[in-house]
Design a protein around this motif. Structure first.
Motif, PDB file in Angstrom:
ATOM      1  N   LEU A  83     -72.206  18.128  88.189  1.00 54.94           N
ATOM      2  CA  LEU A  83     -72.896  19.273  87.589  1.00 54.94           C
ATOM      3  C   LEU A  83     -72.386  20.590  88.178  1.00 54.94           C
ATOM      4  CD1 LEU A  83     -75.134  20.512  85.831  1.00 54.94           C
ATOM      5  CD2 LEU A  83     -76.697  20.176  87.777  1.00 54.94           C
ATOM      6  N   LEU A  84     -72.255  20.648  89.509  1.00 52.30           N
ATOM      7  CA  LEU A  84     -71.794  21.882  90.146  1.00 52.30           C
ATOM      8  C   LEU A  84     -70.365  22.206  89.735  1.00 52.30           C
ATOM      9  CD1 LEU A  84     -73.243  21.607  93.783  1.00 52.30           C
ATOM     10  CD2 LEU A  84     -74.309  22.470  91.693  1.00 52.30           C
ATOM     11  N   ALA A  85     -69.510  21.191  89.693  1.00 50.65           N
ATOM     12  CA  ALA A  85     -68.115  21.415  89.316  1.00 50.65           C
ATOM     13  C   ALA A  85     -67.989  21.866  87.869  1.00 50.65           C
ATOM     14  CB  ALA A  85     -67.309  20.135  89.532  1.00 50.65           C
ATOM     15  N   THR A  86     -68.990  21.536  87.050  1.00 50.61           N
ATOM     16  CA  THR A  86     -68.942  21.896  85.631  1.00 50.61           C
ATOM     17  C   THR A  86     -69.496  23.286  85.378  1.00 50.61           C
ATOM     18  OG1 THR A  86     -69.195  19.565  85.022  1.00 50.61           O
ATOM     19  CG2 THR A  86     -69.663  21.194  83.319  1.00 50.61           C
ATOM     20  N   ARG A  87     -70.573  23.639  86.048  1.00 50.95           N
ATOM     21  CA  ARG A  87     -71.207  24.925  85.733  1.00 50.95           C
ATOM     22  C   ARG A  87     -70.564  26.115  86.434  1.00 50.95           C
ATOM     23  NH1 ARG A  87     -77.193  24.013  88.470  1.00 50.95           N
ATOM     24  NH2 ARG A  87     -76.689  24.607  90.626  1.00 50.95           N
ATOM     25  N   ASN A  88     -69.708  25.873  87.416  1.00 54.83           N
ATOM     26  CA  ASN A  88     -68.986  26.979  88.028  1.00 54.83           C
ATOM     27  C   ASN A  88     -67.886  27.479  87.089  1.00 54.83           C
ATOM     28  OD1 ASN A  88     -70.147  27.558  90.641  1.00 54.83           O
ATOM     29  ND2 ASN A  88     -69.443  25.543  91.300  1.00 54.83           N
ATOM     30  N   PRO A  89     -67.600  28.784  87.081  1.00 55.34           N
ATOM     31  CA  PRO A  89     -66.632  29.346  86.134  1.00 55.34           C
ATOM     32  C   PRO A  89     -65.232  28.768  86.316  1.00 55.34           C
ATOM     33  CG  PRO A  89     -67.945  31.085  87.159  1.00 55.34           C
ATOM     34  CD  PRO A  89     -68.243  29.819  87.905  1.00 55.34           C
ATOM     35  N   PRO A  90     -64.606  28.275  85.253  1.00 55.35           N
ATOM     36  CA  PRO A  90     -63.254  27.706  85.356  1.00 55.35           C
ATOM     37  C   PRO A  90     -62.229  28.689  85.904  1.00 55.35           C
ATOM     38  CG  PRO A  90     -64.254  27.082  83.269  1.00 55.35           C
ATOM     39  CD  PRO A  90     -65.171  28.074  83.902  1.00 55.35           C
ATOM     40  N   ALA A  91     -62.354  29.973  85.581  1.00 51.89           N
ATOM     41  CA  ALA A  91     -61.386  30.956  86.079  1.00 51.89           C
ATOM     42  C   ALA A  91     -61.476  31.082  87.591  1.00 51.89           C
ATOM     43  CB  ALA A  91     -61.619  32.311  85.415  1.00 51.89           C
TER      44      ALA A  91
END
Length: 396
Positions: free
Chosen positions: A281-289
């Motif tokens: 979840l954390l790896a997904t909701r953090n901004p990809p940029a």
């Protein structure tokens, strides 16, 4: 975590392919086909199997994690949760705005926890909970992740080190610094770039981290380094340019469960449902940029030998099954660290401080107890922690 990046890219593409196949199956069912009956009349025919195939693939694309997660991890007896307490914002000299939480007794010895890349401070759920009975525990989100906001150009190790320095100034007292993965790299960068900061360190705990470009200290390192320029760099820079699309793809991958498959690589056999879900979840909701910029910064980073000037006690924790930062990286750190102690935890991967949290907590808490009143120590100690007790591996 370059290894997880490669896995997420590959599995995300697979997840998108499944979604596209589902959409095509539904379209082909709706479009149907024309055929002539025995009398020569044209009939519009739809194949029901295309409908059910399309619906099944779409269901997997958006609900797959509900099936995949139980297959990848154990049931929980003590679930990890991405919960937060009362926090505040701290303005860093870098221009970043850092989210900080303080837990535990106000007059207790201070411990500052710095999380790994792609995560946020909620990942310290177990350690924060255990330490707050005795210690003043400060957790913070690295710039660009969680609730912290990064200034332009401030997502790299040198800026993170300045941010950590600001958090230490905010603490207003000597502290034990604990850093996982890039958190440990941030501590080393702080010591390298600002040697005087070591005076405010009552001790240092480096958890599953490295001393140089992580592409050099991960499993299949030669392959990872060979893929840097033709694959990793272009994909990460593309994620920066196309962040909205990258984010949509990340969430679709999360819902389908393919992101959970990728993050499962960071765990060994003891991972539970909630721990895998929390990390993904954390790896997904953090901004990809922001994630991409941080990973690019790690590729050019090195702090080999930075710990040599540190006089406070240092504990280095490594997982014997860590494939993201091999335990050999921790061994190099220990040999270059006067007074350093290396503990290798059995059956622990890169996220060992979650899946083997009972052992990691025991060792970190014991270290904190002695950090403010250290006893004479050997110059270098190495141990291996196994399920049945403590086995001395090496000492010099």
């Amino acid at each position: 975590m370059p290894l997880i990046i490669l896995a997420r890219i590959a599995l995300s593409l697979l997840s998108l392919a499944v979604l596209a196949a589902g959409g095509y199956a539904l379209w082909s069912w709706y479009d149907g086909r024309w055929m002539l009956d025995a009398a020569g009349h044209a009939l519009h025919v739809r194949d029901d199997w295309r409908l059910w195939l399309g619906l099944g693939l779409l269901a997997w694309s958006f609900l797959g994690r509900l099936v995949i997660t139980p297959l990848l991890a154990r049931r929980d007896s003590d679930p990890s949760r991405p919960e937060r307490g009362e926090g505040q914002f701290l303005d860093s000299p870098t221009g970043s705005r850092l989210y900080v939480e303080v837990h535990g007794p106000a007059n207790g010895p201070t411990v500052i926890l710095t999380h790994g890349w792609g995560l946020d401070s909620t990942i310290w759920f177990y350690l924060r909970r255990a330490l707050t009975a005795r210690y003043r525990v400060i957790v913070w989100d690295l710039a660009g992740l969680g609730r912290s906001r990064a200034a332009k150009g401030a997502v790299d190790l040198s800026h993170f080190a300045q941010d950590l320095r600001a958090v230490m100034a905010f603490a207003g007292a000597p502290a034990v610094l604990v850093g996982h993965s890039i958190g440990g790299m941030t501590i080393q960068t702080l010591i390298r770039d600002h040697p005087g900061s070591a005076e405010a360190m009552a001790g240092v705990v480096l958890v599953n981290t490295t001393y140089t470009n992580p592409l050099k200290t991960m499993v299949l390192a030669p392959l990872a380094q060979a893929l840097r320029w033709p694959v990793l760099e272009p994909v990460l820079r593309l994620a920066i340019l196309l962040q909205p699309l990258a984010w949509l793809s990340a969430w679709q991958s999360y819902l389908s469960g393919s992101a959970h498959l990728a993050n499962r690589l960071g765990f060994a056999e003891h991972v539970t449902h909630s721990q895998l879900e929390h990390t993904t979840l954390l790896a997904t909701r953090n901004p990809p940029a922001a994630l991409a910029r941080g990973n690019l910064a790690m590729f050019d980073w090195d702090a080999d030998g930075a710990l040599q000037a540190v006089t406070s006690p240092i504990l280095i924790l490594a997982g014997d099954e860590d494939i993201v930062t091999l335990k050999s990286a921790s061994q190099v750190l220990a040999r270059a660290t006067p007074g350093g102690q290396l503990l290798t935890i059995d059956a622990a991967n890169h996220m060992g401080f979650l899946e083997r949290h009972d052992i990691y907590l025991e060792k970190i808490e014991a270290f904190c107890l002695t950090a403010w009143s250290p006893a004479p120590r050997a110059a270098f100690e190495v141990h291996t922690i196994r399920d049945h007790g403590l086995e001395v591996g090496e000492r010099s």
